[in-house]
Design an enzyme around this catalytic site. Sequence first.
Site, PDB file in Angstrom:
ATOM      1  N   THR A  83     -67.283  80.928  15.227  1.00 13.69           N
ATOM      2  CA  THR A  83     -67.709  79.789  16.043  1.00 13.69           C
ATOM      3  C   THR A  83     -67.017  80.032  17.368  1.00 13.69           C
ATOM      4  O   THR A  83     -66.243  80.967  17.498  1.00 13.69           O
ATOM      5  CB  THR A  83     -67.264  78.452  15.399  1.00 13.69           C
ATOM      6  OG1 THR A  83     -67.996  78.242  14.191  1.00 13.69           O
ATOM      7  CG2 THR A  83     -67.503  77.240  16.259  1.00 13.69           C
ATOM      8  N   SER A  99     -66.834  71.397   9.643  1.00 16.09           N
ATOM      9  CA  SER A  99     -65.427  71.071   9.875  1.00 16.09           C
ATOM     10  C   SER A  99     -65.086  71.095  11.360  1.00 16.09           C
ATOM     11  O   SER A  99     -63.911  70.992  11.728  1.00 16.09           O
ATOM     12  CB  SER A  99     -64.534  72.068   9.134  1.00 16.09           C
ATOM     13  OG  SER A  99     -64.720  71.984   7.747  1.00 16.09           O
ATOM     14  N   GLY A 156     -63.221  78.400  13.412  1.00 13.64           N
ATOM     15  CA  GLY A 156     -62.458  78.741  12.212  1.00 13.64           C
ATOM     16  C   GLY A 156     -62.961  78.151  10.915  1.00 13.64           C
ATOM     17  O   GLY A 156     -62.214  78.107   9.942  1.00 13.64           O
ATOM     18  N   GLY A 157     -64.207  77.646  10.862  1.00 10.37           N
ATOM     19  CA  GLY A 157     -64.704  77.077   9.613  1.00 10.37           C
ATOM     20  C   GLY A 157     -63.833  75.918   9.162  1.00 10.37           C
ATOM     21  O   GLY A 157     -63.392  75.089   9.967  1.00 10.37           O
ATOM     22  N   ASP A 198     -73.692  76.406   4.684  1.00 10.40           N
ATOM     23  CA  ASP A 198     -72.608  75.417   4.603  1.00 10.40           C
ATOM     24  C   ASP A 198     -72.890  74.337   3.559  1.00 10.40           C
ATOM     25  O   ASP A 198     -71.989  73.591   3.173  1.00 10.40           O
ATOM     26  CB  ASP A 198     -72.381  74.750   5.963  1.00 10.40           C
ATOM     27  CG  ASP A 198     -71.612  75.633   6.922  1.00 10.40           C
ATOM     28  OD1 ASP A 198     -71.145  76.708   6.498  1.00 10.40           O
ATOM     29  OD2 ASP A 198     -71.480  75.263   8.108  1.00 10.40           O
TER      30      ASP A 198
END
Length: 613
Positions: A421, A485, A505-506, A463
Amino acid sequence: MRSRTSAAAFAAALICPALVLTTSPHAGAAAPDATRPKAPPRIATSIGRGGAISTVDPDATRIGLQVLKHGGNAVDAAVAAAAALGLTEPYSSGIGGGGYFVHYNARTHKVGTIDGRETAPRRMRHDSFIDPATGEPYNFTPERVSSGVAVGVPGSLKTWQRALNRWGTRSLARSLKPATRLARRGFVVDQTFHDQTADNQARFAQFASTRRLFLKGGQPPAVGSRFRNRALARTYDLIARKGVDGLYRGRLARQIVHTVQHPPKVAGATLPATPGRMTLRDLRRYRTIDRKPTRIGYRGLRIYGMAPSSSGGSTVGEMLNILEHYNLHGMDAGALYHHYIEASALAFADRNAYVGDPRSVKVPLRQLLSDTFAAERACSINEQTAAPKPVPAGNVASYDGKCAAAPARGAARPDTENVETTNMTVVDRWGNVVEYTLTIEQTGGSGMVVPGRGFLLNNELTDFSAAYDPSDPNRIEPGKRPRSSISPTIVLKGRKPWLALGSPGGATIINTVSQLLVDRIDRGMSIAEAITEPRLANANTTASSAEPAFVAKYAAALAPFGQTLKQLTGPTSAQEIGAATAIQIGRHGRLIAVAEPTRRGGGSARVVRPARR
């Protein structure tokens, strides 16, 4: 784009008010060559006035800075920089993806947000990720990530237009021009771009359009070479003429749908690349959503974040509400991080149990952010010993802030959110602030470039939970937005902004943002020190993932509490958590803009008028 900065240079820069950091070449990069094109300078931290921007990429930062210098506001600069990132950070962002946009309006003192998350097609099936031959979910890699069925209806372009309509001063066409010129002229390939391409080489080679764009001669572009994307320039020209309808309707929309339904595999491809179910109707009907931000009080500050469909604002907020019951400032590092890990596990347990797209799920947001609920959750923390994990979710239907009997152990849910991201932070001369996180999910998204259009499609639908469970708030539903997130955050002191920050970073985004806030607010670090501090992440798991530097620095201090650390291994990028950007706003308009000095190769932060030395 993202080369590394030495620790000595960074430390020296912290002392100097006119903070300008140049960097040494990324490890493994080719030696400087006078005949090669030069990349823009890298600045990890900059102090001054008149506006500021921080991104992961110096070209995007330069473009955003020019907008600020020539009278554009924070939104204008953010959109121009985002368009540039679609070129220079194509494996993490672009018009084939989505994101979340948080804005502070200096005139009204209000925070507003835009949910530009991708949506599932209306023909999406509950068993989309289940192999009919086995009845089990397909493997995450490569079956799910490199497929048409993983592609959500993109939201980035409509996010840009909505932000400009609400708060900007420039047109979308004008905002796209700098990135269009850059796409034609090209940017200088750095080691990170080369490595990310190499990591995806086998996957990219399976799709004819992707191979044609990113693998010249079948190989990743060389470090120091110039990468041009004339196809993306033509796409931006089309959008400049026709507006968002240039993507969501007409020929380009038909090409997107065809790519999803008929992945452009090469002859003899071994990837399954399952076709997706997106239609023209899905593209035509996509809408961004203006959402009320999450808000909590913490140590006298007001912290605003992104509400569901993102879990960022609620989970960061709940963590901080729990931690506010403890005097973190008075603790040593071992005790502080013990409390931090336990609070993170509790907040993630509640996230997994309750948070999803509010269009499909009743999210108890008020309860999750209640101080009373946080007090009851804080009661379950043993200040001396780590709790067995996963811990169970709290009861949002019945709580009174008092300690209750310890419930049974909770159940873990798998989380497939990827760590890629990108993020940016922008402040303008008037005090408007933008925190924007945008994504295409996996590094390289679905791996599928829309033929002749110069951009990758996302694989955000991975996701969703793969197996359908009616009780799971993140279950697959047609038209639904998968839980994210992403945690763009703006902190107000009184009615004025004090700090803005965010990270990729998920699921680790939540920990990166909350750790930055704890380091800055409770530990008294400068924002530059907080960004360089080693990181850990716990998503309600027995072991906390930790960067090698965190293990070296804090493992001994955490051992007496029974906390288990799992040191990240592999290539450098796999050992890193997050890649944050931040701007701190001080008195009289003084700005401290900060980017990562080393993670993801280092970012770029600049101010309009740097302070004198």
